[in-house]
Design an enzyme around this catalytic site. Structure first.
Site, PDB file in Angstrom:
ATOM      1  N   GLY A  16      34.625  16.942   6.221  1.00 56.26           N
ATOM      2  CA  GLY A  16      35.991  17.068   5.708  1.00 56.26           C
ATOM      3  C   GLY A  16      36.153  16.749   4.236  1.00 56.26           C
ATOM      4  O   GLY A  16      37.245  16.410   3.793  1.00 56.26           O
ATOM      5  N   ARG A  69      36.795  31.550  24.421  1.00 58.21           N
ATOM      6  CA  ARG A  69      37.156  31.402  23.012  1.00 58.21           C
ATOM      7  C   ARG A  69      38.616  31.785  22.799  1.00 58.21           C
ATOM      8  O   ARG A  69      39.336  31.156  22.042  1.00 58.21           O
ATOM      9  CB  ARG A  69      36.252  32.326  22.185  1.00 58.21           C
ATOM     10  CG  ARG A  69      36.247  31.971  20.715  1.00 58.21           C
ATOM     11  CD  ARG A  69      35.309  32.850  19.958  1.00 58.21           C
ATOM     12  NE  ARG A  69      35.905  34.165  19.738  1.00 58.21           N
ATOM     13  CZ  ARG A  69      35.396  35.103  18.926  1.00 58.21           C
ATOM     14  NH1 ARG A  69      34.283  34.873  18.288  1.00 58.21           N
ATOM     15  NH2 ARG A  69      35.996  36.265  18.776  1.00 58.21           N
ATOM     16  N   ARG A  95      33.412  27.531  13.858  1.00 54.95           N
ATOM     17  CA  ARG A  95      33.522  28.467  14.980  1.00 54.95           C
ATOM     18  C   ARG A  95      34.207  29.747  14.491  1.00 54.95           C
ATOM     19  O   ARG A  95      35.092  29.684  13.645  1.00 54.95           O
ATOM     20  CB  ARG A  95      34.358  27.813  16.079  1.00 54.95           C
ATOM     21  CG  ARG A  95      34.142  28.397  17.440  1.00 54.95           C
ATOM     22  CD  ARG A  95      34.665  27.473  18.506  1.00 54.95           C
ATOM     23  NE  ARG A  95      36.112  27.283  18.475  1.00 54.95           N
ATOM     24  CZ  ARG A  95      37.006  28.261  18.639  1.00 54.95           C
ATOM     25  NH1 ARG A  95      36.617  29.512  18.783  1.00 54.95           N
ATOM     26  NH2 ARG A  95      38.294  27.983  18.648  1.00 54.95           N
ATOM     27  N   ASN A 111      39.001  30.855   3.824  1.00 56.18           N
ATOM     28  CA  ASN A 111      37.774  30.108   4.135  1.00 56.18           C
ATOM     29  C   ASN A 111      37.037  29.789   2.838  1.00 56.18           C
ATOM     30  O   ASN A 111      37.110  30.528   1.867  1.00 56.18           O
ATOM     31  CB  ASN A 111      36.881  30.976   5.031  1.00 56.18           C
ATOM     32  CG  ASN A 111      35.596  30.282   5.431  1.00 56.18           C
ATOM     33  OD1 ASN A 111      35.602  29.116   5.849  1.00 56.18           O
ATOM     34  ND2 ASN A 111      34.477  30.976   5.310  1.00 56.18           N
ATOM     35  N   HIS A 113      33.164  29.249   1.454  1.00 49.22           N
ATOM     36  CA  HIS A 113      31.787  29.523   1.873  1.00 49.22           C
ATOM     37  C   HIS A 113      30.828  29.060   0.773  1.00 49.22           C
ATOM     38  O   HIS A 113      31.035  29.387  -0.401  1.00 49.22           O
ATOM     39  CB  HIS A 113      31.600  31.012   2.153  1.00 49.22           C
ATOM     40  CG  HIS A 113      30.229  31.319   2.632  1.00 49.22           C
ATOM     41  ND1 HIS A 113      29.822  31.047   3.929  1.00 49.22           N
ATOM     42  CD2 HIS A 113      29.144  31.822   1.987  1.00 49.22           C
ATOM     43  CE1 HIS A 113      28.544  31.388   4.052  1.00 49.22           C
ATOM     44  NE2 HIS A 113      28.109  31.846   2.897  1.00 49.22           N
ATOM     45  N   ASP A 149      32.234  36.084   7.179  1.00 54.09           N
ATOM     46  CA  ASP A 149      32.285  35.853   5.732  1.00 54.09           C
ATOM     47  C   ASP A 149      32.392  37.151   4.932  1.00 54.09           C
ATOM     48  O   ASP A 149      31.790  37.285   3.850  1.00 54.09           O
ATOM     49  CB  ASP A 149      31.053  35.041   5.267  1.00 54.09           C
ATOM     50  CG  ASP A 149      30.960  33.696   5.988  1.00 54.09           C
ATOM     51  OD1 ASP A 149      32.004  33.058   6.176  1.00 54.09           O
ATOM     52  OD2 ASP A 149      29.843  33.312   6.381  1.00 54.09           O
ATOM     53  N   GLN A 177      31.817  22.159  -6.700  1.00 55.60           N
ATOM     54  CA  GLN A 177      32.607  23.337  -7.107  1.00 55.60           C
ATOM     55  C   GLN A 177      33.581  23.764  -6.010  1.00 55.60           C
ATOM     56  O   GLN A 177      34.685  24.220  -6.295  1.00 55.60           O
ATOM     57  CB  GLN A 177      31.680  24.505  -7.477  1.00 55.60           C
ATOM     58  CG  GLN A 177      30.793  24.226  -8.666  1.00 55.60           C
ATOM     59  CD  GLN A 177      31.584  23.797  -9.898  1.00 55.60           C
ATOM     60  OE1 GLN A 177      32.624  24.390 -10.204  1.00 55.60           O
ATOM     61  NE2 GLN A 177      31.135  22.768 -10.573  1.00 55.60           N
TER      62      GLN A 177
HETATM   63  C1  GRF Z   1      31.117  23.279   3.093  1.00 57.28           C
HETATM   64  O1  GRF Z   1      29.892  23.461   2.453  1.00 57.28           O
HETATM   65  C2  GRF Z   1      31.803  24.587   3.316  1.00 57.28           C
HETATM   66  O2  GRF Z   1      31.543  25.516   2.308  1.00 57.28           O
HETATM   67  C3  GRF Z   1      31.198  25.049   4.600  1.00 57.28           C
HETATM   68  O3  GRF Z   1      31.079  23.893   5.375  1.00 57.28           O
HETATM   69  C4  GRF Z   1      30.960  22.765   4.513  1.00 57.28           C
HETATM   70  C5  GRF Z   1      32.043  21.819   4.885  1.00 57.28           C
HETATM   71  O4  GRF Z   1      31.980  20.617   4.171  1.00 57.28           O
HETATM   72  N1  GRF Z   1      32.011  26.086   5.185  1.00 57.28           N
HETATM   73  P1  GRF Z   1      33.129  19.536   4.324  1.00 57.28           P
HETATM   74  O5  GRF Z   1      33.310  19.281   5.824  1.00 57.28           O
HETATM   75  O6  GRF Z   1      34.372  20.096   3.716  1.00 57.28           O
HETATM   76  O7  GRF Z   1      32.623  18.327   3.620  1.00 57.28           O
END
Ligand code: GRF
Length: 230
Positions: A16, A69, A95, A111, A113, A149, A177
């Site tokens: 998080g 799901r 998920r 999202n 990524h 993605d 970043q």
């Molecule tokens: C991050 O690297 C994000 O890009 C990926 O999962 C990770 C989550 O990190 N989708 P956090 O739980 O926000 O520290």
């Protein structure tokens, strides 16, 4: 003019830190949003504790607690609607979401990524980038569509990959970043500045890097090099 505050629902499965970055920006009054609820499919996610520390309601929808799901997604949709969520923020949510979920929030799910999409989608992107030998990697904030993605890209951050980088060192610099571009993308959304046309997201009169070019390793001066002074 009165600012519009966008109501967020954050879905997180793990540590998080991105959730924390969003909370911090909101508390610093630099992000016109409020987090109405944090939902996790992982009851032990540290993200839940971070939310609770800031007085944000948390809801657990553990994977496996629903017959399908679709059923788990229906439970999440209900929670998000109850809390009046406008924008669903996937902050390390591991998920895939069903078609029904995405149809309920069209172009309202974003999202983060940890790679420069479309390179290295899916999981372990930092490891894939480090092992592949790319010279740059980074992170991407995008709207979520049915693919993995693949949705329209809002903003990307590019960082050089160093020769000594491992999955861990590269991942740590990418994460820094992520914490910058994710709140920024949400702020643009809150300001109503993101216009989606097909695959493309337009910010309108945003600042741009213009004609910057990066080289990694950096170019050394020699005949014919751009940087060479005549
Ligand atoms: C991050 O690297 C994000 O890009 C990926 O999962 C990770 C989550 O990190 N989708 P956090 O739980 O926000 O520290």
């Amino acid at each position: 003019m009165k600012k519009r505050i966008v109501t967020l629902g954050v879905l997180a499965s793990g540590n998080g830190s991105n959730l924390q970055a969003i909370i911090d920006r909101i508390e610093a009054r630099a992000l016109d949003a409020r987090i109405a609820v944090v939902i996790s499919d992982n009851p032990r996610a540290f993200a839940l504790e971070r939310a609770a520390r800031h007085g944000i309601p948390v809801v657990k929808v553990p994977s496996g607690s629903h017959p399908s799901r679709e059923a788990a997604d229906a439970a999440m949709i209900q929670v998000l609607n109850e809390y009046g969520v406008e924008l669903v923020v996937l902050a390390g949510f591991m998920r895939l979401l069903s078609e029904t979920f995405l149809r309920t929030f069209p172009m309202r799910v974003i999202n983060i990524h940890p790679a420069l999409l479309p390179a290295f989608p899916g999981v372990h992107s930092q490891r894939q980038a480090a092992n592949y030998g790319v010279k740059f990697s980074g992170c991407t904030v995008h709207f979520v569509d049915q693919g993995v993605d693949t949705g329209p890209i809002i903003v990307q951050s590019v960082i050089p990959v160093e020769e000594a980088d491992t999955e861990a060192t590269l991942g740590a610099r990418i994460l820094e970043q992520e914490h910058r571009i994710f709140p920024q993308a949400i702020q643009w959304y809150a300001e109503g500045r993101l216009r989606v046309e097909g695959r493309k997201v337009f910010l309108g009169a945003g600042r741009t890097c213009g004609r910057v070019a990066l080289h990694q390793p950096a170019l050394e001066s020699g005949p014919g090099d751009f940087g060479k002074e005549e």
